[in-house]
Design an enzyme around this catalytic site. Structure first.
Site, mmCIF file in Angstrom:
data_model
loop_
_atom_site.group_PDB
_atom_site.id
_atom_site.type_symbol
_atom_site.label_atom_id
_atom_site.label_comp_id
_atom_site.label_asym_id
_atom_site.label_seq_id
_atom_site.Cartn_x
_atom_site.Cartn_y
_atom_site.Cartn_z
ATOM 1 N N LEU A 237 0.820 -1.206 0.000
ATOM 2 C CA LEU A 237 0.000 0.000 0.000
ATOM 3 C C LEU A 237 0.858 1.261 0.000
ATOM 4 O O LEU A 237 1.694 1.463 0.888
ATOM 5 C CB LEU A 237 -0.918 -0.008 1.225
ATOM 6 C CG LEU A 237 -1.890 1.168 1.342
ATOM 7 C CD1 LEU A 237 -2.865 1.180 0.166
ATOM 8 C CD2 LEU A 237 -2.650 1.102 2.660
ATOM 9 N N ASP A 238 0.630 2.108 -1.023
ATOM 10 C CA ASP A 238 1.292 3.406 -1.163
ATOM 11 C C ASP A 238 2.811 3.304 -1.212
ATOM 12 O O ASP A 238 3.523 4.251 -0.874
ATOM 13 C CB ASP A 238 0.888 4.351 -0.013
ATOM 14 C CG ASP A 238 -0.590 4.704 -0.050
ATOM 15 O OD1 ASP A 238 -1.156 4.734 -1.149
ATOM 16 O OD2 ASP A 238 -1.168 4.935 1.023
ATOM 17 N N GLU A 239 3.330 2.160 -1.632
ATOM 18 C CA GLU A 239 4.783 1.977 -1.697
ATOM 19 C C GLU A 239 5.257 1.695 -3.122
ATOM 20 O O GLU A 239 6.399 1.285 -3.323
ATOM 21 C CB GLU A 239 5.210 0.823 -0.773
ATOM 22 C CG GLU A 239 4.903 1.039 0.710
ATOM 23 C CD GLU A 239 5.702 2.170 1.330
ATOM 24 O OE1 GLU A 239 6.755 2.538 0.764
ATOM 25 O OE2 GLU A 239 5.270 2.694 2.377
#
Length: 294
Positions: A237-239
Site C-alpha cells: 500500500l502506497d509503496e
C-alpha cells in the site's frame, strides 16, 4: 523561387515511439540507430540512461517513418535486435491516444482536472469510462459524454467489483487505470493483474501522513511544504514506484481548510503530469523506481 514543402507541413511522416530496457553493454545505441536508418526511419528525439546501480540501460526514441509501414512490421523487424540484447521493448504509434479509465470516490478535483485536460487536448488520452463506488459525479462525467459506471464496494462484494473492473478494462482495450482519489484498497490480485498499468495519487510525500485527514496531521506538525505523490500501484500500500511529486510552500498562518485547498491543486498537477508521461510512454520501470524521460 519554388520552395520545397517541409516534412512537417506535408504531414507525410508517421510518428512512432520505441522504448526499451536491457542489461547495459556496448553497442545498444548503435544497433538501434542503425536499425532505424536501415528501415528508412528518422530519429526525432532520443533519450537514454544507464543505471550504474542496477546495470540496466533505458532508452526512449521518437522516430518518423516516411515510407508506409505498420507497427506490426516494425515490431517484427526489430525482434532480432531485441533478442540479441535481451531487451524488454515496445513500439507504439505516437499519435494514437492511450485509452484510460478513471476511478473516483467522493473527492472530485482530480477527476474534474483530468476530464478537462483530456477534453482540451492537454492530455494525449481517450477516457473510455469513469468508475466510482459512489454516484456524486455521474452528472459531471455525463456532461463530457463519457460512460459512468457505478460499482459499489463492500467487504462482501469487493471481489465481484474488481472482477467487473477487469472485465471493463478488457472490453474497452484500456491501457491505463488512474485512481483519481479512489478511496478503496485494492486486492493483491488486482494490483498484479494491472501491474505497471495503474497510477494512484497520494495526498502527501510518501510515506508521511498516511491515513485519515492527512492535511490536518500536517497542520498539527506545522509543515512548511504541502506535497503530493503520483506512483504506480502495487500490493504494498502506497509503496509503488514513484513517478512524480509536487510541492507548494505554506506559512504558519495557513488553516487546515486552506491546506486542503492547496493540496488539491498540488494533487492535480502531480497526477496530470504522471498520466501525461505514461500516455506518451516516457516512463520505464526500474525495479522499485522509475526512469522518467520527461
Amino acid at each position: 523561387m519554388n520552395e520545397q514543402p517541409s516534412r512537417v507541413a506535408a504531414g507525410a511522416a508517421d510518428q512512432y515511439v520505441l522504448t526499451l530496457s536491457c542489461p547495459d553493454k556496448k553497442g545498444i545505441v548503435h544497433a538501434v540507430s542503425s536499425y532505424l536508418f536501415m528501415t528508412g526511419c528518422n530519429i526525432e528525439d532520443s533519450q537514454q540512461f544507464g543505471d550504474h546501480d542496477t546495470g540496466l540501460f533505458f532508452m526512449r526514441v521518437h522516430f518518423t517513418a516516411e515510407e508506409p509501414v505498420t507497427v506490426d512490421k516494425l515490431r517484427a523487424s526489430f525482434t532480432a535486435i531485441g533478442d540479441a540484447f535481451h531487451m524488454d521493448w515496445q513500439i507504439h504509434r505516437a499519435d494514437q491516444k492511450m485509452r484510460i479509465v478513471l476511478m473516483v470516490s467522493k473527492f472530485g478535483h482530480c477527476l474534474n482536472d483530468l476530464l478537462f485536460r483530456a477534453r482540451t487536448g492537454a492530455l494525449p488520452v481517450e477516457i473510455a469510462a469513469v468508475v466510482s463506488n459512489h454516484t456524486e459525479f455521474e452528472e459531471l462525467v455525463g456532461s463530457y459524454n463519457i460512460p459512468f459506471h457505478h460499482i459499489p464496494v463492500t467487504r462482501d462484494t469487493k471481489a465481484e467489483a474488481e472482477a467487473r473492473l477487469l472485465e471493463l478494462v478488457r472490453e474497452e482495450k484500456v491501457e491505463l487505470v488512474v485512481l483519481a482519489r479512489y478511496m478503496q484498497v485494492l486486492s493483491d490480485d488486482l494490483c498484479k493483474a494491472l501491474s505497471g498499468r495503474i497510477i494512484n495519487i497520494h495526498h502527501s510525500f510518501l510515506p508521511s501522513f498516511k491515513g485519515a485527514k492527512p492535511y490536518h496531521q500536517a497542520h498539527e506538525r506545522g509543515v512548511k511544504l504541502i506535497g503530493a505523490t503520483a506512483h504506480y500501484v502495487t500490493a504494498d500500500l502506497d509503496e509503488g514506484p514513484i513517478i512524480e511529486q509536487e510541492v507548494e510552500r505554506v506559512g504558519h498562518e495557513v488553516t487546515p481548510d486552506q491546506l486542503v485547498a492547496v493540496g488539491r491543486d498540488v494533487e492535480c498537477q502531480a497526477l496530470a503530469r504522471a498520466v501525461k508521461w505514461h500516455a506518451e510512454r516516457r516512463i520505464l520501470l526500474n525495479g522499485r523506481r522509475t526512469v522518467v524521460f520527461a
